[in-house]
Scaffold this motif. Structure first.
Motif, short mmCIF file in Angstrom:
data_model
loop_
_atom_site.label_atom_id
_atom_site.label_comp_id
_atom_site.label_asym_id
_atom_site.label_seq_id
_atom_site.Cartn_x
_atom_site.Cartn_y
_atom_site.Cartn_z
N HIS A 375 -3.15 -4.47 -4.91
CA HIS A 375 -3.69 -4.26 -5.59
C HIS A 375 -4.77 -4.75 -5.18
CE1 HIS A 375 -5.96 -0.39 -7.73
NE2 HIS A 375 -6.62 -1.42 -8.56
N MET A 377 -8.68 -4.75 -3.85
CA MET A 377 -9.19 -3.51 -4.57
C MET A 377 -10.17 -4.30 -5.62
SD MET A 377 -7.08 -0.96 -3.18
CE MET A 377 -6.53 0.08 -4.45
N ASP A 423 -3.82 -1.73 -0.46
CA ASP A 423 -4.89 -0.63 -0.39
C ASP A 423 -4.73 -0.04 -0.26
OD1 ASP A 423 -4.01 -1.01 1.64
OD2 ASP A 423 -5.62 -0.66 3.08
N VAL A 427 -9.67 4.05 -3.09
CA VAL A 427 -10.36 2.67 -2.36
C VAL A 427 -11.58 3.22 -1.54
CG1 VAL A 427 -9.88 1.26 -0.06
CG2 VAL A 427 -7.96 2.10 -1.43
N GLU A 428 -12.33 2.19 -2.25
CA GLU A 428 -13.87 2.45 -2.52
C GLU A 428 -13.89 1.91 -1.27
OE1 GLU A 428 -16.76 0.19 -3.91
OE2 GLU A 428 -15.38 -1.49 -4.60
N VAL A 431 -13.74 -1.53 1.62
CA VAL A 431 -12.99 -2.66 1.67
C VAL A 431 -12.10 -2.29 3.38
CG1 VAL A 431 -10.60 -2.30 0.50
CG2 VAL A 431 -12.73 -1.74 -0.53
#
Length: 594
Positions: A375, A377, A423, A427-428, A431
């Motif tokens: 993770h 993120m 990822d 996911v924004e 990233v």
């Protein structure tokens, strides 16, 4: 002083690109837990930078190697990479971290196996796959021309039966699990299936006897001295946990403070037990080195640790009380997930000079040459869930991602270790670009990708599935649907719709509806073989036709993390599945040195 409301993200976009708004009461609770940083944090917090960058600071640098240098705003090109101390002309001391800004990456494409070590038992194992079995896997992989292995987290859990089964909820991210130690003496009664408790009981008995009979060992003593206070605290925690339970909150009050008088007295009184726990960690270090040899073994860094464990005990005040982390609903789990780990409070992590993060990354890389950040993120933002709420009732809290990523680059550079960032999920924006800039490989999974693998980016690790997703055989024959419905609260329509979506990707090359399981595996890995990804990761479960995935997220009744490989690792060389998978992926078997 940073306004903590600025790092709480109440409005966000979910995995389906739909805008979402977290509840006001959640935000209020999160802000209350975080508290306010001291007024001088911005002038005392560590500076993480790179050569050629301006810092706005002037002073003398005490270098990590004992030398000195001068900083006049611009970081000079000859300032060594590392962890230094800046003494400003105003007399303020700050940690100065100089990063190369980019991770080490392999020079050419490699392939390797992904495996759950506990599941990779040999015919001689005592309840779980151990470090001798890892050596067998390494030697077999090298014999086929493979370049790496990806393994589950190997971090320690509390020495309390029943042992924690999830590798992703360890007591620490700095020390390893003695259950993976190999002992030559077999158990009196053969162990069936994955049985951590039986393995630990047997291993503990054998190693305790050897410890009691051992002679003085200068190598161990020197290694122990190098580890410093961190090892002593962990070893002491293990002794206390064996006496009082896995959660330090339940211990007698005087033992809550790891640096208090009561703990110091106990460590002195139980010095032999503390030494035994330190000795086990030394054995783990030695056995891991022998197991990995020159092959890259990519170890997994979990997103967090148990709130009652050794790291939470050592870093009280840095972690948030009354909060756990997880993720909102997404394609992996339609009801969201709560992983049970407390998060670091961002400003408190900075105030601690990022040391908890540095130690966790460094220890996980050590001795193996690779790191997979679960993770990833979470280095940008984490989904905080207040106690008493469900995964849908959380909110995002932002982290100093640039600093954390550059620390990862520094540790990768020092260890010459490849780094992969998992990822997957929500996911924004930004990233992917931040990871690529630093040479952190993305994670491309066939089950999640609409594009043909031939179009995937080279800067990635490519795979068909993960430990949280269906095996090819389980997806193809439908048994994974039954498994999910029996063990989770997911709606049947969601589960079946998810299967149809994945089947569509599996059939991309025209796999016939009536094909068998082996043909389905071949079809999946033929697709994967087209990927230009730097690392091609092949699931050992798929290679031997295993139907069950290691873990169904969000379940507690299922035997997660206890599904053994159906083929002992010392018999893999005689099994036709692995070589058939490699041929399907277009791999030419070229043994190392051949």
């Amino acid at each position: 002083m940073t306004d903590q409301r600025q790092i709480v993200q109440q409005d966000w976009v979910d995995a389906d690109d739909q805008p979402q708004h977290s509840p006001d009461e959640t935000v209020a609770r999160v802000l209350s837990v975080m508290g306010e940083p001291p007024a001088d944090l911005e002038t005392t917090a560590p500076v993480v930078t790179r050569r050629g960058r301006r810092t706005g600071l002037v002073g003398e640098v005490r270098l990590e190697d004992g030398g000195t240098a001068r900083l006049d705003d611009l970081v000079p090109d000859d300032l060594p990479f590392g962890y230094h101390v800046l003494v400003t002309d105003a007399g303020v001391e700050r940690r100065l971290v100089v990063s190369p800004g980019r991770c080490w990456v392999p020079p050419e494409q490699r392939w390797g196996w992904a495996v759950q070590l506990y599941a990779a038992r040999s015919t001689h194992s005592a309840g779980v796959g151990d470090l001798a079995d890892l050596r067998t896997l390494r030697e077999w992989t090298e014999s086929l021309g493979g370049g790496f292995l990806v393994v589950n987290p190997l971090h320690a859990v509390a020495p309390v039966l029943p042992l924690e089964t999830s590798p992703y909820l360890p007591a620490t991210r700095r020390f390893r699990n003695p259950v993976y130690l190999h002992v030559d003496e077999p158990p009196a009664v053969p162990v069936v299936g994955i049985d951590r408790d039986a393995a630990w009981t047997h291993t503990l008995r054998v190693l305790r006897a050897r410890f009691d009979e051992r002679a003085d060992d200068d190598l161990f003593d020197a290694w122990r001295a190098e580890q410093g206070r961190a090892l002593e605290e962990f070893a002491t925690w293990m002794v206390l946990a064996a006496d009082h339970g896995a959660d330090w909150h339940d211990w007698p009050e005087p033992l809550h403070d790891p640096r208090g008088d009561a703990v110091r007295r106990l460590a002195d009184e139980r010095a032999d037990e503390v030494t035994f726990q330190a000795w086990l960690q030394w054995l783990l270090s030695e056995q891991l080195r022998a197991a990995t040899g020159d092959l890259t073994v990519i170890q997994d860094l979990p997103i967090g640790v148990s709130g009652g464990g050794a790291d939470a005990w050592a870093w009280q005040g840095v972690m948030a009380d009354g909060i756990t982390v997880g993720c909102p609903p997404d394609a992996l789990n339609s009801v969201g997930q709560d992983w049970g780990s407390p998060p670091f409070v961002p400003w408190r992590l900075r105030a601690a000079d990022y040391e908890p993060f540095v130690q966790s990354v460094r220890a996980t890389i050590a001795g193996a040459g690779g790191l997979r950040i679960d993770h990833v993120m979470g280095l940008f933002r984490l989904w905080w869930i207040p106690d008493g709420g469900g995964p849908q009732e959380g909110c995002y809290v932002r982290y100093p991602a640039d600093d954390l990523l550059d620390i990862v680059c520094l540790e990768s550079h020092r260890a010459q270790a490849v780094v992969v960032g998992e990822d997957l999920g929500t996911v924004e924006d930004g990233v992917a670009e931040a990871l690529a800039e630093r040479g952190i490989l993305s994670y491309r999974v066939l089950w999640f990708e609409d594009d043909d693998p031939a179009a995937w980016l080279p800067g990635s690790l490519a795979t068909v599935t993960t430990h949280d997703l269906p095996t090819v055989t389980g997806l193809w024959n439908g048994s994974d649907v039954d498994d999910q419905l029996e063990s989770s609260d997911m709606a049947e329509d969601d589960v079946r719709a998810g299967r149809e979506e994945l089947l569509g990707r599996l059939r991309r090359d025209g796999l016939a509806t009536g094909a068998g399981g082996q043909e389905a595996v071949a079809a999946a890995y033929a697709q994967l073989g087209r990927a230009p990804s730097l690392l091609l990761s092949f699931s050992l479960e798929d290679a031997v036709g295993e139907q069950r995935r290691p873990n169904v997220p969000g379940t507690t009744e299922r035997d997660n993390w206890r599904v053994p490989l159906p083929v002992p690792v010392d018999e893999l060389a005689d099994h036709p599945g692995p070589t058939a998978l490699l041929r399907a992926a277009g791999v030419t078997i070229t043994p190392a040195g051949g």
